[in-house]
Scaffold this active site. Structure first.
Site, PDB file in Angstrom:
ATOM      1  N   ASP A 173       0.848  -1.201   0.000  1.00  0.00           N
ATOM      2  CA  ASP A 173       0.000   0.000   0.000  1.00  0.00           C
ATOM      3  C   ASP A 173       0.881   1.248   0.000  1.00  0.00           C
ATOM      4  O   ASP A 173       2.101   1.153   0.090  1.00  0.00           O
ATOM      5  CB  ASP A 173      -0.959  -0.019   1.198  1.00  0.00           C
ATOM      6  CG  ASP A 173      -0.222   0.037   2.536  1.00  0.00           C
ATOM      7  OD1 ASP A 173       0.907  -0.481   2.617  1.00  0.00           O
ATOM      8  OD2 ASP A 173      -0.763   0.602   3.500  1.00  0.00           O
ATOM      9  N   HIS A 494       1.338  -8.793  -3.673  1.00  0.00           N
ATOM     10  CA  HIS A 494       0.381  -7.707  -3.405  1.00  0.00           C
ATOM     11  C   HIS A 494       1.194  -6.436  -3.182  1.00  0.00           C
ATOM     12  O   HIS A 494       1.579  -6.098  -2.070  1.00  0.00           O
ATOM     13  CB  HIS A 494      -0.464  -8.039  -2.169  1.00  0.00           C
ATOM     14  CG  HIS A 494      -1.528  -7.009  -1.879  1.00  0.00           C
ATOM     15  ND1 HIS A 494      -2.781  -7.060  -2.448  1.00  0.00           N
ATOM     16  CD2 HIS A 494      -1.521  -5.889  -1.114  1.00  0.00           C
ATOM     17  CE1 HIS A 494      -3.502  -6.039  -2.033  1.00  0.00           C
ATOM     18  NE2 HIS A 494      -2.759  -5.302  -1.217  1.00  0.00           N
ATOM     19  N   ASP A 536       0.806 -17.203  -4.564  1.00  0.00           N
ATOM     20  CA  ASP A 536       1.460 -16.175  -5.384  1.00  0.00           C
ATOM     21  C   ASP A 536       0.425 -15.515  -6.282  1.00  0.00           C
ATOM     22  O   ASP A 536       0.426 -15.682  -7.498  1.00  0.00           O
ATOM     23  CB  ASP A 536       2.600 -16.778  -6.215  1.00  0.00           C
ATOM     24  CG  ASP A 536       3.327 -15.715  -7.028  1.00  0.00           C
ATOM     25  OD1 ASP A 536       3.189 -14.510  -6.679  1.00  0.00           O
ATOM     26  OD2 ASP A 536       4.020 -16.060  -7.998  1.00  0.00           O
ATOM     27  N   GLU A 545       1.867 -10.138   0.364  1.00  0.00           N
ATOM     28  CA  GLU A 545       2.228  -8.725   0.328  1.00  0.00           C
ATOM     29  C   GLU A 545       3.716  -8.620   0.656  1.00  0.00           C
ATOM     30  O   GLU A 545       4.346  -9.596   1.073  1.00  0.00           O
ATOM     31  CB  GLU A 545       1.389  -7.920   1.333  1.00  0.00           C
ATOM     32  CG  GLU A 545       1.568  -6.412   1.188  1.00  0.00           C
ATOM     33  CD  GLU A 545       0.490  -5.582   1.897  1.00  0.00           C
ATOM     34  OE1 GLU A 545      -0.444  -6.158   2.472  1.00  0.00           O
ATOM     35  OE2 GLU A 545       0.620  -4.342   1.856  1.00  0.00           O
TER      36      GLU A 545
HETATM   37  O1  G3I Z   1      -1.652 -10.882  18.356  1.00  0.00           O
HETATM   38  C1  G3I Z   1      -2.463 -11.971  17.906  1.00  0.00           C
HETATM   39  C2  G3I Z   1      -2.009 -13.249  18.572  1.00  0.00           C
HETATM   40  O2  G3I Z   1      -2.209 -13.150  19.952  1.00  0.00           O
HETATM   41  C3  G3I Z   1      -2.794 -14.422  17.976  1.00  0.00           C
HETATM   42  O3  G3I Z   1      -2.286 -15.618  18.483  1.00  0.00           O
HETATM   43  C4  G3I Z   1      -2.641 -14.424  16.468  1.00  0.00           C
HETATM   44  C5  G3I Z   1      -3.481 -15.510  15.814  1.00  0.00           C
HETATM   45  O4  G3I Z   1      -3.760 -15.209  14.472  1.00  0.00           O
HETATM   46  O5  G3I Z   1      -3.057 -13.192  15.962  1.00  0.00           O
HETATM   47  C6  G3I Z   1      -2.301 -12.105  16.420  1.00  0.00           C
HETATM   48  O6  G3I Z   1      -2.722 -10.923  15.813  1.00  0.00           O
HETATM   49  C7  G3I Z   1      -2.364 -10.772  14.481  1.00  0.00           C
HETATM   50  C8  G3I Z   1      -1.503  -9.529  14.359  1.00  0.00           C
HETATM   51  O7  G3I Z   1      -1.235  -9.272  13.017  1.00  0.00           O
HETATM   52  C9  G3I Z   1      -0.184  -9.672  15.080  1.00  0.00           C
HETATM   53  O8  G3I Z   1       0.656 -10.579  14.424  1.00  0.00           O
HETATM   54  C10 G3I Z   1      -3.621 -10.652  13.647  1.00  0.00           C
HETATM   55  O9  G3I Z   1      -4.311 -11.875  13.635  1.00  0.00           O
HETATM   56  C11 G3I Z   1      -3.279 -10.246  12.247  1.00  0.00           C
HETATM   57  O10 G3I Z   1      -4.478  -9.957  11.541  1.00  0.00           O
HETATM   58  C12 G3I Z   1      -2.392  -9.030  12.247  1.00  0.00           C
HETATM   59  O11 G3I Z   1      -1.953  -8.796  10.966  1.00  0.00           O
HETATM   60  C13 G3I Z   1      -1.402  -7.540  10.688  1.00  0.00           C
HETATM   61  C14 G3I Z   1      -2.122  -6.955   9.464  1.00  0.00           C
HETATM   62  O12 G3I Z   1      -1.496  -5.759   9.078  1.00  0.00           O
HETATM   63  C15 G3I Z   1      -3.593  -6.681   9.732  1.00  0.00           C
HETATM   64  O13 G3I Z   1      -3.753  -5.714  10.686  1.00  0.00           O
HETATM   65  C16 G3I Z   1       0.071  -7.741  10.388  1.00  0.00           C
HETATM   66  O14 G3I Z   1       0.770  -8.089  11.577  1.00  0.00           O
HETATM   67  C17 G3I Z   1       0.676  -6.489   9.802  1.00  0.00           C
HETATM   68  O15 G3I Z   1       1.975  -6.789   9.346  1.00  0.00           O
HETATM   69  C18 G3I Z   1      -0.177  -5.975   8.641  1.00  0.00           C
HETATM   70  O16 G3I Z   1       0.376  -4.756   8.241  1.00  0.00           O
HETATM   71  C19 G3I Z   1      -0.144  -4.206   7.048  1.00  0.00           C
HETATM   72  C20 G3I Z   1      -0.619  -2.812   7.384  1.00  0.00           C
HETATM   73  O17 G3I Z   1      -1.732  -2.892   8.252  1.00  0.00           O
HETATM   74  C21 G3I Z   1      -0.947  -2.010   6.139  1.00  0.00           C
HETATM   75  N1  G3I Z   1       0.151  -2.038   5.202  1.00  0.00           N
HETATM   76  C22 G3I Z   1       0.517  -3.371   4.810  1.00  0.00           C
HETATM   77  C23 G3I Z   1       0.970  -4.189   6.002  1.00  0.00           C
HETATM   78  C24 G3I Z   1       1.420  -5.570   5.611  1.00  0.00           C
HETATM   79  O18 G3I Z   1       0.402  -6.441   5.279  1.00  0.00           O
HETATM   80  O1  9MR Z   2      -3.746  -3.289   0.105  1.00  0.00           O
HETATM   81  C1  9MR Z   2      -4.054  -3.446   1.466  1.00  0.00           C
HETATM   82  C2  9MR Z   2      -2.889  -4.076   2.190  1.00  0.00           C
HETATM   83  O2  9MR Z   2      -1.765  -3.214   2.136  1.00  0.00           O
HETATM   84  C3  9MR Z   2      -3.254  -4.412   3.608  1.00  0.00           C
HETATM   85  O3  9MR Z   2      -2.247  -5.193   4.208  1.00  0.00           O
HETATM   86  C4  9MR Z   2      -4.543  -5.174   3.664  1.00  0.00           C
HETATM   87  C5  9MR Z   2      -5.003  -5.416   5.083  1.00  0.00           C
HETATM   88  O4  9MR Z   2      -5.228  -4.214   5.738  1.00  0.00           O
HETATM   89  O5  9MR Z   2      -5.560  -4.490   2.980  1.00  0.00           O
HETATM   90  C6  9MR Z   2      -5.281  -4.278   1.630  1.00  0.00           C
HETATM   91  O6  9MR Z   2      -6.333  -3.575   1.043  1.00  0.00           O
HETATM   92  C7  9MR Z   2      -7.493  -4.332   0.812  1.00  0.00           C
HETATM   93  C8  9MR Z   2      -8.592  -3.893   1.772  1.00  0.00           C
HETATM   94  O7  9MR Z   2      -8.250  -4.222   3.106  1.00  0.00           O
HETATM   95  C9  9MR Z   2      -9.888  -4.544   1.397  1.00  0.00           C
HETATM   96  N1  9MR Z   2     -10.223  -4.280   0.031  1.00  0.00           N
HETATM   97  C10 9MR Z   2      -9.220  -4.768  -0.908  1.00  0.00           C
HETATM   98  C11 9MR Z   2      -7.894  -4.124  -0.631  1.00  0.00           C
HETATM   99  C12 9MR Z   2      -6.799  -4.717  -1.537  1.00  0.00           C
HETATM  100  O8  9MR Z   2      -7.110  -4.704  -2.836  1.00  0.00           O
END
Ligand code: G3I
Ligand code: 9MR
Length: 574
Positions: A173, A494, A536, A545
């Protein structure tokens, strides 16, 4: 032998032989893993035309993986030390991709993953001289960024306009998040602090290459200057992110015009900022004393703000119930701050040698530091303490505890390794396979390398290398997870520029998130078990991503191993 060569020659490439697709150092462990059943027990290493057999060996007994239905047999050819290009062949199955045995076998991937950050730069065009076919125009100038309603204060009311240009896009993103910049910058700065001589000679062909600063620091400074703009000059607090209200479409960065906001300040963002700027201050001092000075001032100011707001979480959902516009981009909504306190206090102390905040970090020596992640940064403070010289006796007890913690963790990884069907430290438990699991593998490698630096016991590097092998192909998916590296690597990450630029090859040097059975993207997955749940496909943002906080430990691991290889005898017999 001739007969054997003829049999092998008839064979095709098989994806059922998994190995590090870059290859191996001459005098380091060398393992391939066979994931289909075979009748025989033999394997061969041959020249790439399959004519000459240079090594013959016996496959191990069958191991059942704990994280999928996969059964494996290991082909260990560590004894083969002759440099060259080869394949591993198993009669009846086929042969592997071509790999090399040579010194500096990870040089290209190590440089590529650092160069990956250049491609993530916001607000400047990527020129052909540096970006090749991935050249593109500038995206997101961020010179007219709005104060979001949830971040309004008396000096900067809602809608006030600030400038916060530059920095790296977080991931696939186009938003820029301070919390995730925190661990990323801390990890890259740690790489430089641990291996300064190595990094002084690593060139990545970025616009600043050839100036007085090593490329890794030039790259870090590009994001650092952005981070500095994210601090409210009035009070020292740091905004959580510079963001759109909602994610941009899958388009090039230059074409988007949605308004940009800075959102509420927070404790995690402000303490991560304090840690990074304090660490940068001491590292940049010899190169750019003025910037170093600004960093230290910013760090102190951030610390003061945090003392006034010791536990202000960024709760995006709650804020969205009160303020407009609703913000739906990544939250990085950490709620536990003891690790951020420890890290910031550690870096401030180590840079200034003055105790901060009623010795908060001394009390926090008890903190449950674990594997680093964006939400758990205590270990970064440990690493900084453990590399520091000339510490006063007053902190020796704390440092000893930190040392024991790192060694205990490293030793537990070696114990867990014995259960692995792929001969890797990665896969200690199913919990390793989270969103961004590849950063788990890389960070485990860094723990092990720290154990090496504390003890000089080579075995720790050998175990760290198992996770580099994992990331570059010796895993249940068979992918080398770095774009542009290896024979089978992600083609559809992604990553908005890779999707939208019309170039077949994805932007290179970017580490995919990796297997994640959570599959929160709801994309369709061919395999769904912990170690195979990787797709992939560009819809698969929960496993495919790329992100700055995943690339950073890969930068550390690949470059540290390149730096150490000649010293520990991987390249030549010692
Ligand atoms: O902390 C809980 C843990 O207690 C539990 O056991 C585990 C089971 O699934 O989940 C843990 O939480 C997870 C958290 O990451 C910490 O690892 C959530 O399920 C999981 O949904 C969450 O994912 C994060 C994701 O954003 C959604 O919020 C990722 O760490 C994080 O790297 C990712 O970051 C995104 C940014 O929001 C937007 N930009 C892209 C980036 C990469 O995808
Ligand atoms: O592109 C977004 C990515 O960077 C994030 O990790 C992800 C989870 O927050 O969300 C992606 O965006 C999606 C959005 O959450 C839902 N609609 C589709 C988007 C990707 O095409």
């Amino acid at each position: 032998l001739l007969l054997l060569a003829a049999t092998l020659h008839a064979q095709k490439i098989t994806t059922a032989i998994k190995l590090n697709q870059c290859g191996f150092y001459p005098h380091a462990p060398k393992v391939a893993v066979v994931t289909d059943s075979v009748t025989g027990n033999n394997f061969y290493v041959t020249t790439t035309n399959l004519r000459d057999t240079v090594f013959r060996g016996t496959l191990s007994d069958i191991k059942r993986s704990a994280y999928s239905a996969t059964k494996t047999r290991t082909a260990d050819f560590s004894a083969l030390a002759v440099p060259g290009s080869y394949v591993v062949a198993v009669p009846g199955l086929g042969h592997s991709y071509v790999f090399d045995i040579r010194a500096q076998v990870h040089h290209n991937v190590a440089a590529a993953v650092l160069k990956g950050y250049y491609y993530q730069r916001a607000s400047m065009p990527l020129e052909e001289a540096f970006a090749g076919k991935w050249r593109r125009s500038a995206g997101h100038p961020d010179n007219k960024v709005l104060i979001h309603a949830g971040a309004a204060g008396s000096q900067r009311p809602e809608g006030a306009v600030i400038k916060t240009p530059g920095g790296w896009y977080d991931a696939g993103d186009y938003n820029k998040y301070i919390v995730n910049s925190g661990i990323t910058m801390g990890t890259l700065l740690a790489a430089y602090e641990d291996f300064p001589a190595y990094f002084r000679q690593l060139h990545t062909n970025i616009p600043e290459s050839g100036d007085a600063m090593p490329d890794i620091l030039n790259e870090v400074v590009y994001n650092l200057r952005w981070m500095l703009t994210m601090q409210d000059p009035a009070d020292g607090g740091v905004y959580n992110k510079c963001t759109n209200a909602a994610f941009d479409g899958m388009v090039m960065p230059g074409v988007t015009t949605a308004p940009r906001y800075v959102v509420q300040k927070g404790t995690a963002a402000t303490l991560d900022f304090a840690a990074v700027t304090a660490q940068a201050a001491r590292i940049l001092k010899p190169f750019d004393p003025r910037l170093a000075d600004s960093c230290l001032k910013a760090a102190n100011k951030a610390w003061q703000w945090a003392l006034q707001h010791p536990a202000l979480a960024y709760r995006q959902d709650s804020l969205n119930r009160i303020y407009q516009p609703v913000i739906s981009t990544g939250a990085y909504g950490d709620r536990y701050f003891s690790d951020e306190w420890l890290w910031a206090a550690s870096e401030l102390y180590l840079t200034t040698r003055q105790e901060k905040g009623e010795a908060v970090w001394l009390q926090l020596g008890e903190d449950k530091a674990g594997l680093p992640s964006w939400a758990n940064v205590a270990m970064l403070g440990y690493y900084s303490f453990l590399r520091s010289k000339d510490l006063p006796a007053a902190v020796s007890g704390t440092v000893k505890q930190m040392r024991e913690k790192v060694l205990t963790l490293a030793d537990s990884y070696m114990a867990g390794y014995r259960r692995s069907a792929f001969g890797t430290v990665m896969g200690q438990s199913a919990r390793d396979f989270i969103w961004g699991s590849n950063a788990v593998a890389a960070n485990q490698g860094i723990v092990l390398l720290n154990a090496y630096m504390l003890t000089r016991e080579k075995k720790y590097v050998d175990y760290a290398l198992t996770n580099l092998d994992y990331l570059l192909g010796r895993n249940a998916t068979g992918y080398s997870f770095v774009t542009g590296t290896g024979s089978k690597s992600p083609m559809h990450p992604h990553h908005r520029p890779s999707v939208a630029d019309g170039v077949t090859d994805p932007v290179p040097g970017l580490l995919a998130g990796g297997p994640n059975p959570g599959m929160q993207d709801k994309c369709s997955y061919e395999f769904t078990e912990p170690e195979t749940a990787y797709s992939d496909n560009d819809c698969a943002y929960a496993s495919n991503e790329i992100a700055i906080n995943w690339n950073a430990p890969m930068v550390y691991l690949a470059n540290a191993i390149e730096a150490l290889a000649p010293k520990i005898g991987y390249s030549t017999v010692k």
